[in-house]
Structure formats: C-alpha cells, structure tokens
Design a protein around this motif. Structure first.
Motif, mmCIF file in Angstrom:
data_model
loop_
_atom_site.group_PDB
_atom_site.id
_atom_site.type_symbol
_atom_site.label_atom_id
_atom_site.label_comp_id
_atom_site.label_asym_id
_atom_site.label_seq_id
_atom_site.Cartn_x
_atom_site.Cartn_y
_atom_site.Cartn_z
ATOM 1 N N GLU A 124 -25.911 13.853 1.514
ATOM 2 C CA GLU A 124 -24.361 13.904 1.047
ATOM 3 C C GLU A 124 -23.736 13.619 2.325
ATOM 4 O OE1 GLU A 124 -23.159 16.594 -1.449
ATOM 5 O OE2 GLU A 124 -21.476 17.274 -0.473
ATOM 6 N N SER A 125 -23.971 13.680 3.404
ATOM 7 C CA SER A 125 -23.250 13.390 4.781
ATOM 8 C C SER A 125 -23.214 12.099 4.913
ATOM 9 C CB SER A 125 -23.463 14.355 5.882
ATOM 10 O OG SER A 125 -24.783 14.179 6.247
ATOM 11 N N ASN A 126 -24.052 11.277 4.396
ATOM 12 C CA ASN A 126 -24.180 9.745 4.835
ATOM 13 C C ASN A 126 -23.177 9.152 3.772
ATOM 14 O OD1 ASN A 126 -26.128 9.669 6.581
ATOM 15 N ND2 ASN A 126 -28.047 9.347 5.329
ATOM 16 N N ARG A 127 -22.023 8.598 4.293
ATOM 17 C CA ARG A 127 -20.998 8.150 3.478
ATOM 18 C C ARG A 127 -20.268 7.076 3.821
ATOM 19 N NH1 ARG A 127 -18.874 12.439 6.648
ATOM 20 N NH2 ARG A 127 -16.536 12.222 6.986
ATOM 21 N N VAL A 128 -19.190 6.804 2.895
ATOM 22 C CA VAL A 128 -18.062 5.813 3.373
ATOM 23 C C VAL A 128 -16.890 6.482 3.206
ATOM 24 C CG1 VAL A 128 -17.119 3.629 2.483
ATOM 25 C CG2 VAL A 128 -19.616 3.798 2.247
ATOM 26 N N ASP A 129 -15.888 6.134 4.036
ATOM 27 C CA ASP A 129 -14.540 6.675 4.114
ATOM 28 C C ASP A 129 -13.818 5.922 4.763
ATOM 29 O OD1 ASP A 129 -15.014 7.450 6.776
ATOM 30 O OD2 ASP A 129 -14.507 9.386 6.549
ATOM 31 N N LEU A 130 -12.456 6.115 4.886
ATOM 32 C CA LEU A 130 -11.376 5.143 5.432
ATOM 33 C C LEU A 130 -11.331 5.407 6.863
ATOM 34 C CD1 LEU A 130 -8.333 5.505 2.668
ATOM 35 C CD2 LEU A 130 -10.366 3.793 2.761
ATOM 36 N N ASP A 131 -11.359 4.529 7.597
ATOM 37 C CA ASP A 131 -11.144 4.641 9.164
ATOM 38 C C ASP A 131 -9.968 4.786 9.376
ATOM 39 O OD1 ASP A 131 -12.962 3.414 11.674
ATOM 40 O OD2 ASP A 131 -10.979 3.506 11.969
ATOM 41 N N PRO A 132 -9.685 5.945 10.324
ATOM 42 C CA PRO A 132 -8.473 6.278 10.575
ATOM 43 C C PRO A 132 -7.471 5.418 11.456
ATOM 44 C CG PRO A 132 -10.055 7.552 11.907
ATOM 45 C CD PRO A 132 -10.757 6.698 10.962
ATOM 46 N N THR A 133 -8.189 4.306 12.169
ATOM 47 C CA THR A 133 -7.231 3.569 13.144
ATOM 48 C C THR A 133 -7.482 2.064 12.543
ATOM 49 O OG1 THR A 133 -9.209 3.615 14.562
ATOM 50 C CG2 THR A 133 -7.401 5.267 15.104
ATOM 51 N N VAL A 134 -8.940 1.514 12.242
ATOM 52 C CA VAL A 134 -8.939 0.060 12.375
ATOM 53 C C VAL A 134 -8.489 -0.178 10.787
ATOM 54 C CG1 VAL A 134 -10.757 -1.759 12.134
ATOM 55 C CG2 VAL A 134 -10.969 0.343 13.737
#
Lengths: 239, 559
Positions: free
Chosen positions: B415-425
C-alpha cells in the motif's frame, strides 16, 4: 508554435572530414580528439580518432541544430517551442561541463608533466584519465566467471553526467552512431564490431535493409523445437 | 492568454491515446459515440518520422517526454527527499507505449486474477483478487489478438489457460540466440515457445509487413509490421468520423459538477490557451502514473484530496514490473556467432516458472524470454568496460557473442508504494510532477533472485562461458509497466474503481489503463490492459451511455 509532427528538415548530413570548429577552440578540439582516442583507442582496427568522434561531439555541443537527424538522414530536425527551450537549456549545461572539464584536464596535465594533454604519451594520457575519473583504468573482461550486478536503468541519456562520464558516452555514440551525425566515418565503428548496419537511414524506412540473414538459417520445424506442440497436435489440438 | 471559444460538448473524452486510449476510442467511435481524444504528445507519422537511428531513439529521447519539460521524482523510502529520475518513461504521444514497445503480448493466467484467494494475507503486501476472472476477459483477449494483429502458435504454451481461437499470423523464424535458447530449454525439460508478439508476419487487416531491420525495441516502426494503436486502432476510429484527435494538448484537470459527475476537462492547447471541453463521460488512459497524477491534481470541495479519492487509495498500491535479466558471453574463437542485434527483440520464451511453488521460498513467478542484446552504442552488457583497450576488446570479442534471458518481475502490491504529487518539483506548465515512493517487498527480491538464477542456469546449459546476473535491489521503472494506482474492486472502501473501470464515487468517470490492476501479474500487461479497456468501453457504449445498469455476475467455475 510548430507542432512536433511538423518540424522542418534543415541542413545536411555532417561531413566527417571537416576541420571547421563550431563549438571547440583549436586547443579544446585537440584535447578532445586526444582524450577520445584513449577511450576508444586505435590498434589493428580504427578507433575514435579515425572515426571522427571529435567532429561528432563538436557538432552536438554547438547548439540544438544537430540533435535529431531527419528520419531519412537527409538533414536535421528544427525543434520548436518548449522542446527547443528544454534542449537549449540542456546544451548550455553540457557546454559548461565540457569547458570546465577540459580546463581541468589540461591543468592536470600541466601539474603532472608540464605539457598539454594532447602532447602526452598514451601511458601518460591514460594515467591522467584515471586521475580525472577517480578510478583505475578498466581491466579486460575474463571468461569463466559470474559477476552479479544490481538493477539499473537501461538507456543512456546524458543529462546530469559529469565530464568524464559524458566524454565516455559521447565517444561510444560518436564511434557507433549513424554516420549522418558526423562520427562513425565510413561505418568504421560498425565494421569493427561486426554490426551490418544500413547503408543509409532511408534504407531502414522502406524495407531495403534487412537482417533476415542473421536469423537462424538451418532447416527446422516448430514441432521439433517445441515438443509440447507435437503433443498438443497429437491430442487433436487444431487452433 | 487568449480566450478561445469553447468547443461543442461531445459524448466522451478520452485522455491519453496510447494502448488503452487507442482501444477505447476505436470501440466507442465504432459504436457511434462522438469522441474527443487528447494526448499531450505529438501525433507523428511513422512513414515519415521513424527509422533505425539508435542515437535519436535510444539515447536522445525523441519519442519520450523530455525530462526537463516533464520530470518525475523518486524516493525509495517515506523519509527520503525525492530526486529527479526518469522513472518508467513511457512515450507520451499518440500511440503511447506501443510506439516503442517490443510487443510481447502473452496472456495472463487464471491465478493472476485471484492472488488473494490463493495466498491469503502476505505480511507487508496488499494482495487483492480482481473483480472478474480470466474467463470474463478471454473473449476480449481474442478480439484484441485478431483486431490488433498478433503472431504466435496456438498450443505451444503448455501452461496457457483456455483460448477460443488461434493466432492471425505465425511467428518469425528463430534467431541464432533464440535457437540456443530452445535447445537449452529442451535439454532441461522446459517448455519454450515463441512468446506471442504484437506484429503481423502475413498480410493482415490491410497491413503488409516487411520490417526485418531489427530496429525494434525502443524504436518507432516505419512499416506496418509492428502492431501499435497509432497505425491501427486510432486511424480506424478516425475513419468512422466520430473521433477528433487533439494532439500536443495537455489536460490539466477533470472538472466536477455540482451533481458529483465529471463535466469535462481543462486543457492547454498548442498555442498556450487554456480551453475547456465538456462531455457526458470522461475516460482516463494516461498510464497508472499520470492517471493518478491527474486525479490528484483535480481537486474540488467534494474531493479535496483528488478526484474520486474518498477512499484515499488513489496513487497507492503501485506496481512496476522491474525487468531483470542475465547476460551470457561466449567465446569468439570456439562458439558460433549469436548476432544479438537481430530479431524482433524476443525470440523464444517460457512460462514454466510462472505459478507459485512454495518450495522456492516465495510466491508468484514470471515470464522469461531470450532477447536481443541490441545495437552497438547501448548493447546490453552490464559491466561493459567504460574506456580503453578493455572497452575496445569487449566490443570486438563479445558484441556478436552474447545472449540475454530476461524476466518480467511479478512484484507484489504494497500500500505504501505509491504515486503522489511532488511538493516542490513542477513541470514546464507549472504543475506538480508525479513523485514515486517505492521499496520492493521481500518477496520481490526473493523472486527476482530465484528467476535470474534460473536464467543463468539456462545460459550455462546453452554454453555461456561467463554470466552477468542482474539482481533486484530497487525499482527503476525500466519496463515502463505501471499498475495499481486506482484499484478495481467490489468494495468502495478498498478500491477506487468497480469491475468496469468506473469510479465508485463518480459514475461517469472511467480509468481504463493499468491503474485498475489490483495485482501486477507476471506477464507483460498490455494485452490484458487492452482487453480490459475493450471490455469496459463496450460496457460504456452498450450499457452505461444508454442509461442501463448491468452488474457482472462472477461465476466461480474452475476449468
């Protein structure tokens, strides 16, 4: 902006014998030619010097006019918009990597021997490349061994590489690329390695070029290669 | 920014015109629905734009998203700072990954759809059953094989589940290294066969093949031989008059109406204008990384954490199928040449080691195959000396005396292997990029080790005099296979999509790429994805858009 699908073809294939410098100074040209000649050396077969790798690298670093050959090799694609911006930024970085790397290489040569890199003997030049890379010169591949490695991304994009790594990669590229880019003069890199490359890129577009003769040439039946297939058919399988 | 006139609404929007978007637009346009298909990349013309140029295609990313314009970032654990890395860099353009792919299209196995039932709770993994079974997909596997053009031999794969029809064309003759592979497998009692390949070797559906250039894996194909949606399904959909393709148009978000339904998308056109397109149905087919990113970027009061993400699962359970392999070197002075540049990437493979055998110390298994070592600049020899006489001798002695056997790692969902939005790039349009967080499950490491060692054994049986096994330590995304970020399932608390790829929480939003895969399978996923996209598109055209609702009844028959 011009859509990527409509990029124009401009210019012409690079002449491998040119001595005109588009990016390097005369001194830089000599250093690069000498360094690439130690990366892919000349022996009974031609090396980077004869294949004109220095011409290839000079054109590549000169801007964004020699990044993508037209599919048929008649010239180069003229990039536009954000694609062109991204490549210009990338080439600015790579130009800096080379300018600084070449200064450092000549500084090393001076401090070690008081001469320019291009004037060193082969052994001296190799020693300097070891200093520059921070690692010993690679040893010969030996058979009879098993040498495990861990996962890595295949493909060799050059963004972010240091000077020595970029120089090694660009030497291989210039030695083995399609001759339209200025390296691999007279396909000498391909001939050396035994790769029967196409006479021209155009030949790979229309069926003229084929590698069919490099497949297995013996007579065979699929049922002999695949015992299961015989079992399937003997059991009445008809699909 | 200019204010462009808002285009007329349509029936369906498809975002991403790769393998799955290409399949969806064909099925929907042929069913008579008005469709607009978006792709952020170009709409190239193979006859004009593709040829055997290694530098351009393999080294300079002509078909791949420019990493300066569209970067991605990766971190290998939660607490690390993600770094820019071209993870799973699929060509983003009309035709998508089918532009560069090798074209392995093996069928999935019955066990792939029921990993949870078969194995129960595996510590550290999030195994789940699929909401349908192999038998529900079989008719669509056949449709894709015949409409798309697949070569193979029925009956050659000893372990294949039921198939209703053979193949439209036979395989190419084996390569030199393929012949070595068959001989070694026969010596070891392994069932080897030509892995079904997305190419036509006979005249088929108006395609007249000729491509034997061997510029195959990672190259665009200027001929009609390789099956890709750019030259088959998409032109077929355009020919109906019901599909409009908008290439080089970058969709920024999916709009949500007050009634909780998607109303359309907002996109940037090639001149930089922001444009809205409305539709009755929105389908995402951007691949599991970019579909998840677009859902996470599409925030609204109803879905502050991303579209259809009430479960919090969008982006999670990502799986990536690392390609692992072993290379064998032979002796030029004694052995026959293997000509590793030749062929259409793969030549002979096996599913002998696919099903779970607990004696191996892990569950699951992988497809294996002998393949090209490719072209001179980038030929595959890990440990190839980087410079000097050793480089020159290695190339001269081994370029034509090497073979490779590789596998598609059946990695377990976590479950913790994932795609999210990068906070800076940010990308070139100022939008947050996809950030991948991944560390392999210990089963992945064990499976990779066992399978690679098996490949080494086969290489040795084939006569290799040196082997270089590549073991898993981290995912690099080198197969470009992506799955799991919006799981299909029957329980809305544990999945994002239902068995039709339809979002539980937004009933006119569908995600028809690998995002829906609850588990990765151990075979190349594109055939399974396309069959599923076809099945779900048929449901959209024949059932959903007519206002009917039909639930799939899962029968539990075992053959």
């Amino acid at each position: 902006m011009t859509l990527k699908s409509e990029w124009e073809i401009v210019g012409a294939p690079v002449d491998p014998d040119t001595t005109e410098r588009l990016f390097f100074t005369d001194a830089e040209w000599d250093t690069v030619e000498a360094a690439t000649a130690r990366i892919m050396p000349t022996d009974q077969d031609p090396g980077a010097r004869e294949a004109r790798v220095v011409v290839f690298i000079d054109r590549y670093l000169s801007g964004i006019d020699y990044v993508y050959a037209a599919a048929d090799g008649s010239g180069f694609l003229k990039m536009s918009g954000k694609y062109a911006d991204a490549w210009r930024a990338r080439m600015d970085e790579m130009q800096n990597v080379y300018r600084h790397g070449l200064v450092r290489l000549d500084e090393l040569a001076h401090s070690e021997s008081g001469r320019r890199f291009a004037d060193l003997s082969d052994a001296e030049a190799d020693h300097l490349l070891e200093l520059l890379s921070g690692a010993p010169k690679p040893g010969q591949v030996t058979l009879g061994t098993k040498e495990p490695v861990t996962t890595f991304l295949q493909g060799s994009f050059d963004e972010g590489l240091d000077f020595f790594s970029a120089l090694c990669l660009h030497t291989r590229q210039g030695f083995y690329c399609d001759p339209v880019y200025g390296g691999n003069k007279e396909q000498m890199g391909w001939k050396f390695i035994g790769f029967p490359g196409p006479k021209s890129l155009k030949d790979t577009m229309d069926g003229t070029y084929s590698t069919a003769e490099y497949f297995y040439q013996g007579e065979f039946e699929w049922e002999d290669l695949i015992p299961q297939l015989k079992a399937y058919r003997d059991a009445g399988g008809t699909l | 920014m200019l204010n462009r006139k808002k285009p007329e609404p349509v029936d369906v929007i498809v975002v991403g015109l790769g393998a799955n978007g290409g399949t969806a637009v064909k099925v929907l346009a042929e069913a008579g629905l008005k469709v607009v298909g978006f792709d952020r990349g170009p709409w190239l013309r193979p006859l004009e734009h593709y040829s055997g140029d290694e530098l351009k295609f393999v080294n300079r990313d002509y078909m791949w998203p420019d990493p300066k314009m569209f970067p991605r970032t990766v971190r290998y654990d939660e607490n690390a700072v993600a770094e820019r890395f071209p993870f799973s860099p699929t060509p983003q353009m009309v035709g998508g990954g089918t532009n560069h792919w090798a074209g392995w299209v093996p069928r999935p196995r019955e066990s792939d759809f029921m990993m949870r039932s078969l194995h129960g709770e595996i510590e550290g993994a999030s195994l789940a059953d699929w909401p349908f079974r192999y038998e529900h997909l079989e008719p669509y596997l056949t449709k894709v094989e015949w409409a798309f053009g697949v070569s193979g031999i029925a009956g050659a794969d000893k372990y294949e589940p039921y198939r209703s029809k053979g193949y439209p064309s036979p395989p190419l003759r084996p390569t030199q290294y393929g012949k070595r592979f068959y001989d070694a497998c026969n010596k070891m009692g392994i069932n080897a066969f030509p892995i079904p390949h997305a190419m036509v070797t006979n005249k088929h559906n108006g395609r007249d093949p000729f491509n034997q250039t061997s510029f195959w894996n990672q190259y665009g194909d200027p001929s009609g031989a390789r099956s890709n949606t750019l030259t088959s399904f998409i032109p077929e959909a355009v020919a109906t008059g019901n599909l409009e393709v908008r290439a080089e148009c970058f969709v920024q978000s999916v709009k949500l109406g007050h009634d909780g339904k998607a109303t359309g998308v907002v996109y940037i056109d090639p001149d930089g204008n922001e444009v809205e397109q409305d539709a009755r149905v929105v389908i995402l087919t951007l691949g599991a990384i970019e579909s998840a990113r677009l859902m996470l970027m599409s925030k609204s009061p109803r879905f502050p954490d991303g579209l259809a993400n009430g479960s919090g699962l969008v982006g999670k359970n990502a799986t990536f199928h690392e390609y692992l392999f072993a290379v064998g070197l032979f002796d030029k002075d004694i052995d026959e040449p293997l000509n590793g540049f030749a062929g259409n990437y793969i030549s002979g493979g096996s599913l002998e080691f696919y099903e779970t055998d607990e004696n191996r110390g892990h569950i699951g298994g992988s497809i294996i195959s002998a393949s090209q070592t490719c072209h001179p600049i980038n030929w595959v020899f890990p440990g190839r000396p980087s410079w000097g006489e050793a480089l020159k001798d290695a190339d001269r002695n081994y370029y034509n005396y090497a073979m490779k056997i590789g596998l598609i790692l059946h990695d377990l969902p976590v479950e913790s292997n994932r795609v999210d939005l990068d906070p800076t790039v940010k990308d070139a349009f100022g939008r947050p990029v996809a950030r991948i967080t991944h560390s392999p499950h210990r089963n992945d490491i064990a499976m990779g080790k066992w399978q690679v060692d098996k490949n080494v054994e086969i290489l040795e049986a084939a006569g290799a005099r040196k082997t270089v096994p590549v073991y898993l330590d981290k995912m690099t995304g080198n197969t470009c296979h992506q799955h799991g970020t919006a799981r299909m399932g029957t329980d809305p608390a544990k999945s994002v999509l239902n068995e039709w790829g339809q979002a539980h929480e937004v009933d006119n939003l569908f995600v028809l790429d690998g995002s829906g895969f609850p588990t990765a399978t151990g075979v190349n996923p594109t055939l399974t994805m396309m069959a599923n996209a076809w099945r779900c598109s048929e449901y959209i055209a024949q059932v959903y858009s007519k206002g009917r609702e039909e639930r799939l009844i899962l029968s539990n028959t075992k053959r």
